[in-house]
Scaffold this active site. Structure first.
Site, PDB file in Angstrom:
ATOM      1  N   LYS A   1       0.825  -1.201   0.000  1.00  0.00           N
ATOM      2  CA  LYS A   1       0.000   0.000   0.000  1.00  0.00           C
ATOM      3  C   LYS A   1       0.869   1.265   0.000  1.00  0.00           C
ATOM      4  O   LYS A   1       2.092   1.183   0.187  1.00  0.00           O
ATOM      5  CB  LYS A   1      -0.938  -0.067   1.211  1.00  0.00           C
ATOM      6  CG  LYS A   1      -1.896  -1.282   1.182  1.00  0.00           C
ATOM      7  CD  LYS A   1      -2.781  -1.279   2.424  1.00  0.00           C
ATOM      8  CE  LYS A   1      -3.744  -2.455   2.449  1.00  0.00           C
ATOM      9  NZ  LYS A   1      -4.593  -2.416   3.670  1.00  0.00           N
TER      10      LYS A   1
ATOM     11  N   TYR B   1     -12.635  -3.016  -2.245  1.00  0.00           N
ATOM     12  CA  TYR B   1     -13.077  -2.993  -0.845  1.00  0.00           C
ATOM     13  C   TYR B   1     -14.604  -2.915  -0.750  1.00  0.00           C
ATOM     14  O   TYR B   1     -15.137  -2.263   0.142  1.00  0.00           O
ATOM     15  CB  TYR B   1     -12.421  -1.829  -0.104  1.00  0.00           C
ATOM     16  CG  TYR B   1     -10.950  -2.046   0.196  1.00  0.00           C
ATOM     17  CD1 TYR B   1     -10.512  -3.212   0.842  1.00  0.00           C
ATOM     18  CD2 TYR B   1      -9.990  -1.095  -0.139  1.00  0.00           C
ATOM     19  CE1 TYR B   1      -9.169  -3.428   1.126  1.00  0.00           C
ATOM     20  CE2 TYR B   1      -8.640  -1.299   0.151  1.00  0.00           C
ATOM     21  CZ  TYR B   1      -8.240  -2.462   0.785  1.00  0.00           C
ATOM     22  OH  TYR B   1      -6.912  -2.677   1.077  1.00  0.00           O
TER      23      TYR B   1
ATOM     24  N   ASN C   1      -1.628  -0.045   7.243  1.00  0.00           N
ATOM     25  CA  ASN C   1      -1.048  -1.327   7.662  1.00  0.00           C
ATOM     26  C   ASN C   1      -0.279  -2.025   6.552  1.00  0.00           C
ATOM     27  O   ASN C   1      -0.145  -3.240   6.535  1.00  0.00           O
ATOM     28  CB  ASN C   1      -2.141  -2.221   8.252  1.00  0.00           C
ATOM     29  CG  ASN C   1      -3.237  -2.504   7.239  1.00  0.00           C
ATOM     30  OD1 ASN C   1      -3.154  -2.079   6.099  1.00  0.00           O
ATOM     31  ND2 ASN C   1      -4.248  -3.252   7.640  1.00  0.00           N
TER      32      ASN C   1
ATOM     33  N   HIS D   1      -1.769  -5.636   1.551  1.00  0.00           N
ATOM     34  CA  HIS D   1      -3.006  -6.376   1.317  1.00  0.00           C
ATOM     35  C   HIS D   1      -2.638  -7.770   0.811  1.00  0.00           C
ATOM     36  O   HIS D   1      -1.715  -7.917   0.017  1.00  0.00           O
ATOM     37  CB  HIS D   1      -3.851  -5.671   0.239  1.00  0.00           C
ATOM     38  CG  HIS D   1      -4.940  -6.560  -0.291  1.00  0.00           C
ATOM     39  ND1 HIS D   1      -6.135  -6.706   0.350  1.00  0.00           N
ATOM     40  CD2 HIS D   1      -4.964  -7.423  -1.343  1.00  0.00           C
ATOM     41  CE1 HIS D   1      -6.867  -7.595  -0.306  1.00  0.00           C
ATOM     42  NE2 HIS D   1      -6.179  -8.045  -1.338  1.00  0.00           N
TER      43      HIS D   1
ATOM     44  N   GLU E   1      -9.128 -10.835  -7.568  1.00  0.00           N
ATOM     45  CA  GLU E   1      -8.193  -9.715  -7.421  1.00  0.00           C
ATOM     46  C   GLU E   1      -7.074  -9.780  -8.467  1.00  0.00           C
ATOM     47  O   GLU E   1      -6.665  -8.753  -9.002  1.00  0.00           O
ATOM     48  CB  GLU E   1      -7.634  -9.703  -5.991  1.00  0.00           C
ATOM     49  CG  GLU E   1      -8.722  -9.331  -4.982  1.00  0.00           C
ATOM     50  CD  GLU E   1      -8.316  -9.484  -3.520  1.00  0.00           C
ATOM     51  OE1 GLU E   1      -7.179  -9.920  -3.246  1.00  0.00           O
ATOM     52  OE2 GLU E   1      -9.164  -9.153  -2.658  1.00  0.00           O
TER      53      GLU E   1
HETATM   54  P1  IDP Z   1      -7.261  -7.146   5.658  1.00  0.00           P
HETATM   55  O1  IDP Z   1      -6.496  -6.073   4.909  1.00  0.00           O
HETATM   56  O2  IDP Z   1      -6.482  -7.654   6.842  1.00  0.00           O
HETATM   57  O3  IDP Z   1      -7.794  -8.249   4.774  1.00  0.00           O
HETATM   58  P2  IDP Z   1      -9.978  -6.041   5.698  1.00  0.00           P
HETATM   59  O4  IDP Z   1     -10.996  -6.299   6.762  1.00  0.00           O
HETATM   60  O5  IDP Z   1     -10.182  -6.658   4.358  1.00  0.00           O
HETATM   61  O6  IDP Z   1      -8.555  -6.432   6.324  1.00  0.00           O
HETATM   62  O7  IDP Z   1      -9.872  -4.459   5.586  1.00  0.00           O
HETATM   63  C1  IDP Z   1      -9.217  -3.858   4.490  1.00  0.00           C
HETATM   64  C2  IDP Z   1      -8.412  -2.667   4.977  1.00  0.00           C
HETATM   65  O8  IDP Z   1      -9.291  -1.678   5.552  1.00  0.00           O
HETATM   66  C3  IDP Z   1      -7.436  -2.989   6.110  1.00  0.00           C
HETATM   67  O9  IDP Z   1      -6.243  -3.573   5.665  1.00  0.00           O
HETATM   68  C4  IDP Z   1      -7.224  -1.616   6.704  1.00  0.00           C
HETATM   69  O10 IDP Z   1      -6.365  -0.823   5.886  1.00  0.00           O
HETATM   70  C5  IDP Z   1      -8.643  -1.043   6.642  1.00  0.00           C
HETATM   71  N1  IDP Z   1      -9.393  -1.359   7.870  1.00  0.00           N
HETATM   72  C6  IDP Z   1     -10.025  -2.517   8.159  1.00  0.00           C
HETATM   73  N2  IDP Z   1     -10.640  -2.493   9.355  1.00  0.00           N
HETATM   74  C7  IDP Z   1     -10.410  -1.265   9.834  1.00  0.00           C
HETATM   75  C8  IDP Z   1     -10.779  -0.622  11.079  1.00  0.00           C
HETATM   76  O11 IDP Z   1     -11.467  -1.181  11.953  1.00  0.00           O
HETATM   77  N3  IDP Z   1     -10.343   0.665  11.242  1.00  0.00           N
HETATM   78  C9  IDP Z   1      -9.608   1.308  10.292  1.00  0.00           C
HETATM   79  N4  IDP Z   1      -9.218   0.739   9.129  1.00  0.00           N
HETATM   80  C10 IDP Z   1      -9.607  -0.537   8.899  1.00  0.00           C
HETATM   81 MG    MG Z   2      -9.177  -8.086   3.232  1.00  0.00          MG
END
Ligand code: IDP
Ligand code: MG
Length: 134
Positions: A11, A51, A114, A117, A128
């Protein structure tokens, strides 16, 4: 053991923080194969599609702004059980639960920003890879 392909996306913060090399090194050390890679800039449409499970969440606008804040580095990574293997190497979404030794555990201090992905199932991996490399 089944050979799989997964979609990995570094990212915008990974590129800004000059961490692409360290993360690719971990993928190579693990023995996975990077079969395609390219840097790209996303737009709102592709972010909403990628997303789609999160568009109604309160944090979605922040996530969208983040994903638009700079280029990303997409990769197709191949190996035995690589979909779950990469998820394990990444660590969980919640950075406070990501253990040292995982990518998020070692480098992330935010649940939004974070770094990485990774596809979470065979079905999303297929979708994807098609979306970003089709
Ligand atoms: P993942 O990336 O671990 O698969 P997902 O639930 O698919 O997690 O969420 C996609 C992205 O959305 C996350 O990587 C993060 O950047 C953001 N995200 C997910 N949950 C939260 C949250 O509770 N607060 C803020 N950002 C979030
Ligand atoms: Mg995800």
């Amino acid at each position: 053991m089944a050979k799989q392909q997964t979609y990995i996306m570094l990212k915008p913060d990974t590129i800004r923080r000059r961490l692409i090399g360290q993360i690719i090194t971990r993928i190579e050390q693990k023995g996975y194969q990077i079969v395609q890679a390219r840097q790209m800039t996303l737009n709102k449409e592709i972010i909403a599609e990628h997303y789609s499970h999160l568009t109604d969440k309160p944090f979605f606008p922040k996530l969208e702004e983040y994903m638009l804040s700079g280029p990303v580095f997409g990769m197709i990574v191949e190996g035995d059980e690589v979909i779950q293997g990469m998820r394990t190497m990444m660590g969980p979404t919640d950075f406070t639960k990501a253990l040292p030794g995982t990518i998020r555990g070692d480098f992330a201090n935010s649940t939004t920003y974070n770094l990485i992905h990774g596809s979470d199932s065979e079905e999303t991996a297929r979708e994807e890879i098609g979306r970003f490399f089709g």
